[in-house]
Design a protein around this motif. Structure first.
Motif, PDB file in Angstrom:
ATOM      1  N   VAL A 128       7.657 -10.056  -5.405  1.00 48.90           N
ATOM      2  CA  VAL A 128       6.501  -9.177  -5.614  1.00 48.90           C
ATOM      3  C   VAL A 128       5.706  -9.057  -4.323  1.00 48.90           C
ATOM      4  CG1 VAL A 128       4.286  -8.984  -6.817  1.00 48.90           C
ATOM      5  CG2 VAL A 128       6.351  -9.570  -8.092  1.00 48.90           C
ATOM      6  N   GLU A 129       5.567 -10.159  -3.616  1.00 50.42           N
ATOM      7  CA  GLU A 129       4.826 -10.130  -2.355  1.00 50.42           C
ATOM      8  C   GLU A 129       5.544  -9.246  -1.329  1.00 50.42           C
ATOM      9  OE1 GLU A 129       3.400 -13.268   1.069  1.00 50.42           O
ATOM     10  OE2 GLU A 129       3.492 -13.958  -1.004  1.00 50.42           O
ATOM     11  N   GLU A 130       6.870  -9.368  -1.246  1.00 51.74           N
ATOM     12  CA  GLU A 130       7.639  -8.536  -0.323  1.00 51.74           C
ATOM     13  C   GLU A 130       7.536  -7.058  -0.698  1.00 51.74           C
ATOM     14  OE1 GLU A 130      11.605 -10.109  -0.390  1.00 51.74           O
ATOM     15  OE2 GLU A 130      11.018 -11.963   0.613  1.00 51.74           O
ATOM     16  N   SER A 141       6.040  -3.953   1.526  1.00 53.26           N
ATOM     17  CA  SER A 141       6.770  -2.701   1.767  1.00 53.26           C
ATOM     18  C   SER A 141       5.920  -1.490   1.399  1.00 53.26           C
ATOM     19  CB  SER A 141       8.072  -2.680   0.970  1.00 53.26           C
ATOM     20  OG  SER A 141       8.945  -3.683   1.407  1.00 53.26           O
ATOM     21  N   VAL A 142       5.236  -1.578   0.289  1.00 53.33           N
ATOM     22  CA  VAL A 142       4.379  -0.473  -0.151  1.00 53.33           C
ATOM     23  C   VAL A 142       3.242  -0.276   0.844  1.00 53.33           C
ATOM     24  CG1 VAL A 142       2.735   0.253  -1.939  1.00 53.33           C
ATOM     25  CG2 VAL A 142       4.959  -0.697  -2.582  1.00 53.33           C
ATOM     26  N   GLU A 143       2.681  -1.378   1.317  1.00 56.14           N
ATOM     27  CA  GLU A 143       1.588  -1.286   2.281  1.00 56.14           C
ATOM     28  C   GLU A 143       2.068  -0.640   3.580  1.00 56.14           C
ATOM     29  OE1 GLU A 143      -1.541  -4.236   4.605  1.00 56.14           O
ATOM     30  OE2 GLU A 143      -0.473  -4.960   2.842  1.00 56.14           O
ATOM     31  N   ASP A 199       0.825   2.866   5.227  1.00 55.30           N
ATOM     32  CA  ASP A 199       0.334   2.944   6.597  1.00 55.30           C
ATOM     33  C   ASP A 199       1.068   4.026   7.384  1.00 55.30           C
ATOM     34  OD1 ASP A 199      -1.503   0.944   6.151  1.00 55.30           O
ATOM     35  OD2 ASP A 199      -0.289  -0.651   7.081  1.00 55.30           O
ATOM     36  N   GLU A 200       2.413   4.100   7.197  1.00 57.74           N
ATOM     37  CA  GLU A 200       3.200   5.106   7.879  1.00 57.74           C
ATOM     38  C   GLU A 200       2.824   6.506   7.419  1.00 57.74           C
ATOM     39  OE1 GLU A 200       7.346   4.188   7.433  1.00 57.74           O
ATOM     40  OE2 GLU A 200       7.157   2.281   8.488  1.00 57.74           O
ATOM     41  N   ALA A 201       2.628   6.660   6.119  1.00 58.02           N
ATOM     42  CA  ALA A 201       2.253   7.973   5.580  1.00 58.02           C
ATOM     43  C   ALA A 201       0.871   8.383   6.062  1.00 58.02           C
ATOM     44  CB  ALA A 201       2.297   7.939   4.057  1.00 58.02           C
ATOM     45  N   ASP A 202      -0.035   7.412   6.163  1.00 62.58           N
ATOM     46  CA  ASP A 202      -1.398   7.680   6.598  1.00 62.58           C
ATOM     47  C   ASP A 202      -1.449   8.057   8.072  1.00 62.58           C
ATOM     48  OD1 ASP A 202      -4.193   7.858   6.258  1.00 62.58           O
ATOM     49  OD2 ASP A 202      -4.453   5.825   7.055  1.00 62.58           O
TER      50      ASP A 202
END
Length: 79
Positions: free
Chosen positions: A61-63, A67-69, A73-76
């Motif tokens: 879950v942490e990994e 990945s979502v974070e 960040d990349e999308a932002d």
């Protein structure tokens, strides 16, 4: 606040402790005592397996969160 993992460990330790205390009072070990020891060992192994599974799930879950974070960040940064 106690986590489920901690509560399971406390319950398992209490169960094993009470069983060990009860078995210590017996001088001769019969089939019931042997069965009790087998149950204790099985319960302890099951508890350890559950702890391992919980740890692995937490890491996954942490990994996934990392990945979502990173994706956010990349999308932002693309705008």
């Amino acid at each position: 606040m106690m986590t489920q993992s901690m509560l399971r460990k406390i319950a398992l330790a209490s169960f094993i402790g009470m069983t060990a205390f009860g078995l210590a009072a017996c001088e001769e070990e019969g089939p019931a005592e042997q069965a009790g020891e087998n149950i204790d060992e099985t319960m302890e192994e099951a508890g350890e397996s559950m702890d391992d599974a919980v740890d692995q799930a937490g890491e996954s879950v942490e990994e996934m969160g990392d990945s979502v974070e990173e994706a956010a960040d990349e999308a932002d940064s693309g705008y």
